[in-house]
Scaffold this motif. Structure first.
Motif, PDB file in Angstrom:
ATOM      1  N   SER A   1       0.950  -1.146   0.077  1.00 58.83           N
ATOM      2  CA  SER A   1      -0.248  -0.003   0.009  1.00 58.83           C
ATOM      3  C   SER A   1       1.055   1.434   0.037  1.00 58.83           C
ATOM      4  O   SER A   1       1.745   1.223   0.637  1.00 58.83           O
TER       5      SER A   1
ATOM      6  N   ARG B   1     -12.140   0.798  -7.739  1.00 54.56           N
ATOM      7  CA  ARG B   1     -11.309   1.394  -6.692  1.00 54.56           C
ATOM      8  C   ARG B   1      -9.844   1.434  -7.529  1.00 54.56           C
ATOM      9  O   ARG B   1      -8.862   1.594  -6.946  1.00 54.56           O
TER      10      ARG B   1
ATOM     11  N   ARG C   1     -10.952   8.603  -8.032  1.00 52.31           N
ATOM     12  CA  ARG C   1     -10.058   8.443  -6.878  1.00 52.31           C
ATOM     13  C   ARG C   1      -9.742   6.962  -6.766  1.00 52.31           C
ATOM     14  O   ARG C   1      -9.946   6.228  -5.796  1.00 52.31           O
TER      15      ARG C   1
ATOM     16  N   GLU D   1      -7.493   3.892  -5.995  1.00 51.62           N
ATOM     17  CA  GLU D   1      -6.554   3.749  -4.826  1.00 51.62           C
ATOM     18  C   GLU D   1      -5.278   2.969  -5.460  1.00 51.62           C
ATOM     19  O   GLU D   1      -4.260   2.802  -4.807  1.00 51.62           O
TER      20      GLU D   1
ATOM     21  N   VAL E   1      -1.479   6.730  -2.996  1.00 50.95           N
ATOM     22  CA  VAL E   1      -2.004   5.726  -4.247  1.00 50.95           C
ATOM     23  C   VAL E   1      -0.789   4.651  -4.206  1.00 50.95           C
ATOM     24  O   VAL E   1       0.303   5.110  -4.240  1.00 50.95           O
ATOM     25  N   THR E   2      -1.298   3.423  -4.576  1.00 45.94           N
ATOM     26  CA  THR E   2      -0.462   2.291  -4.702  1.00 45.94           C
ATOM     27  C   THR E   2      -0.207   2.174  -6.349  1.00 45.94           C
ATOM     28  O   THR E   2      -1.345   2.179  -6.978  1.00 45.94           O
TER      29      THR E   2
END
Lengths: 239, 217
Positions: free
Chosen positions: A27, A76, A146, A148, A179-180
Motif C-alpha cells: 500500500s 477502486r 479516486r 487507490e 496511491v499504490t
C-alpha cells in the motif's frame, strides 16, 4: 500491508506460458514491474484486470478475490497504458462525461484540477494528442474516480525525456497521497527515480520480487544502474 | 444499465446507425422491394460495431466497473433500440399505406411486396436473423465481423427474395393484402415475426454471453 496480491497465476498461450506468477503490491508504494518485451508483463496485467482467463491462480485486491468482486474492485482501481487510446475521434469532454456515469465516487473537482494540471483541452480528441498527453488523459480518468491502485502498462514508452520526467514527478506525488502504483516498463532508468520495489519477470516467470535497494544489492555490482543489472540478468549473467 | 446504453449511444455508436433509421422511409417507395430498408438499418448497426472495434471499445468497456457480460448486454440493448426505432417508423408508414393510401394506384399497381402487417413480420424476422447471425457471430471473437456480416447479407437477401416471391404463389395472394383485407392472417404473420424476433434475439444473446465469457481480450 499488501493491497494487491497475485498467487500462482498461470496462463498458457501457444509458444508462451505465464508460470506461477506471485507477487504483492504494498500500500502506498510504487512497484516497478520490469522485463523485456514479451516477458509476460502485459499478460500479467491483463490477468490482474480480468481481461484474460487464467489457467490457475488467484488475484485479490483489498483482501477481496477479483473473481466475485470485480465490479467493486474496479471502482477502486485505475488502468493506464501508453500503447492504446480509447475512442480516438471522440472529444475528451464526451469520453469523460460518459466515463463519470459509471463511478458514484467520481470527483469532478479533481477531474477539473487534473485537466488543468495536465494541460488537456476538453474539445480535443485522443487522435490529436501526443503519446504523453494520451497517457495523461488515461490517468485523468483513473484519478478522477479516486483510484487507490493504479496499474500502469508502459506509460512512459515513446515519451520524450521531459514528458517522462513530468509523469514520474506525478507518480511520486500520487504516492505521497497514498496511491499504490504498479509501473510496468522496460525502461528501467524510470524506476531509479521512483520505484520502492522491483518485480522482475523473465520468460513468464518472476525472477525477483523485493525492495529496489535489496534488488540492487542482491543482483548488482558496485556502481551499476538498474538498467545495467537488468541487461546482465537478461543475458543470463549473475553478479 | 442507463450508463451502459449512454456509453453505447455516445461513444461506441456510429452516426450512420442513427441516420440509417431513416431507411424506414423506403416503406413508402412504390415499385421497390421495401424490405431492403431493413437491410440498410442493419448496415447502420454494423457501422457501429466497426466503429467500436476501431475505438477499442470492448476493452474500454471491460475495464469499467461493470460485469463482463454487461458489455454484451450494452451492445444488444443498443442494436435492439435501433431496430425497434426503424420498425416503429416502418409500422407508422405501413399504417399510412393501409389507410389513407390504400387505394392509391401507385401502390395497387405494384408487382412487388405491399406494406402490410406481413411485411412488418418479415422485417422483424430479418432483424432477428441479423441479431442471431451478425451480433452472435461477432461475440465469438469480439473482433472479427466480416464473415458474420457477409452471412447476414446472404441470408437477408434470401429472406427478402422469399418474401417478395410468396404472394406470387397461387393460394398465397393474401400475404400481399391491401388495406385491412385478410387482417387476421396479416396480424398472425406480424405476431409470428415478433415471436421469431424475440426468440432469435434471446438465443443470440445467450450464445453471445457464453462466447464472450470465454474470450481473452
Amino acid at each position: 500491508m499488501n493491497i494487491v496480491e497475485l498467487k500462482n497465476v498461470c496462463k498458457t498461450y501457444p509458444g508462451f506460458r505465464l508460470n506461477d506468477v506471485s507477487f504483492a503490491l504494498e500500500s502506498g508504494k510504487i512497484t516497478g514491474f520490469i522485463g523485456r518485451n514479451g516477458a509476460g508483463k502485459t499478460t500479467t496485467i491483463k490477468a490482474m484486470l480480468n481481461l484474460i482467463h487464467t489457467d490457475s491462480g488467484k488475484v485479490s485486491y483489498f483482501g477481496l478475490p477479483l473473481n466475485g468482486h470485480e465490479t467493486e474492485i474496479k471502482q477502486r482501481i485505475g488502468y493506464s497504458t501508453g500503447t492504446v487510446s480509447w475512442y480516438p475521434r471522440k472529444t475528451i469532454r464526451e469520453i469523460t462525461a460518459v466515463t463519470r456515469t459509471f463511478y458514484p465516487g467520481w470527483d469532478e473537482e479533481a477531474c477539473r484540477r487534473y485537466m488543468t494540471l495536465f494541460g488537456l483541452e476538453e474539445g480535443k480528441r485522443p487522435i490529436e494528442l501526443s503519446e504523453g498527453m494520451k497517457v495523461k488523459f488515461n490517468l485523468l480518468l483513473a484519478l478522477s474516480h479516486r483510484a487507490e491502485v493504479l496499474i500502469l502498462d508502459e506509460p512512459t514508452s515513446g515519451l520524450d525525456p521531459f514528458s517522462r520526467d513530468e509523469l514520474l514527478s506525478l507518480f511520486m506525488t500520487l504516492k505521497e497521497h497514498g496511491v499504490t502504483i504498479l509501473f510496468s516498463t522496460h525502461i528501467t532508468s524510470d524506476l531509479e527515480r521512483c520505484a520502492d520495489n522491483i518485480v522482475y519477470i523473465s520468460k513468464g516467470s518472476i525472477r525477483a520480487d523485493r525492495s529496489r535497494q535489496d534488488f540492487v544489492h542482491d543482483h548488482g555490482r558496485p556502481g551499476e544502474t538498474l538498467e545495467e543489472i537488468f541487461l546482465r540478468l537478461e543475458r543470463g549473467e549473475e553478479s | 444499465m442507463k450508463a451502459l446504453l449512454k456509453k453505447e449511444m455516445r461513444l461506441s455508436a456510429s452516426i450512420l446507425s442513427y441516420l440509417f433509421i431513416g431507411f424506414a422511409l423506403m416503406t413508402l417507395i412504390p415499385g421497390y422491394p421495401i424490405l431492403c430498408g431493413v437491410f440498410f438499418i442493419t448496415l447502420g448497426i454494423f457501422q457501429s460495431y466497426q466503429n467500436a472495434r476501431e475505438a477499442n471499445d470492448i476493452v474500454f468497456s471491460a475495464l469499467l466497473p461493470i460485469a463482463k457480460l454487461d458489455v454484451v448486454r450494452g451492445k444488444y440493448l443498443f442494436s435492439v433500440m435501433i431496430e425497434l426505432a426503424g420498425f416503429l417508423g416502418m409500422a407508422l408508414l405501413t399504417l399510412l399505406r393501409m389507410t389513407l393510401l390504400s387505394d392509391s394506384a401507385i401502390y395497387r399497381q405494384n408487382a412487388l411486396m405491399n406494406a402490410n402487417p406481413f411485411f412488418l413480420g418479415m422485417a422483424l424476422l430479418i432483424f432477428g436473423m441479423f441479431n442471431l447471425i451478425f451480433i452472435g457471430g461477432f461475440f465469438r471473437t469480439a473482433y472479427k465481423f466480416a464473415k458474420p456480416f457477409v452471412t447476414h447479407i446472404i441470408v437477408c437477401f434470401i429472406l427478402i427474395g422469399i418474401a417478395e416471391a410468396l404472394h406470387h404463389i397461387p393460394g398465397l395472394e393474401a400475404v400481399n393484402a391491401f388495406g385491412f383485407e385478410h387482417i387476421a392472417l396479416q396480424l398472425s404473420a406480424l405476431i409470428a415475426g415478433a415471436v421469431a424476433f424475440t426468440l432469435l434475439t434471446w438465443v443470440s444473446y445467450r450464445g453471445a454471453c457464453v462466447s464472450f465469457e470465454k474470450i481473452d481480450l
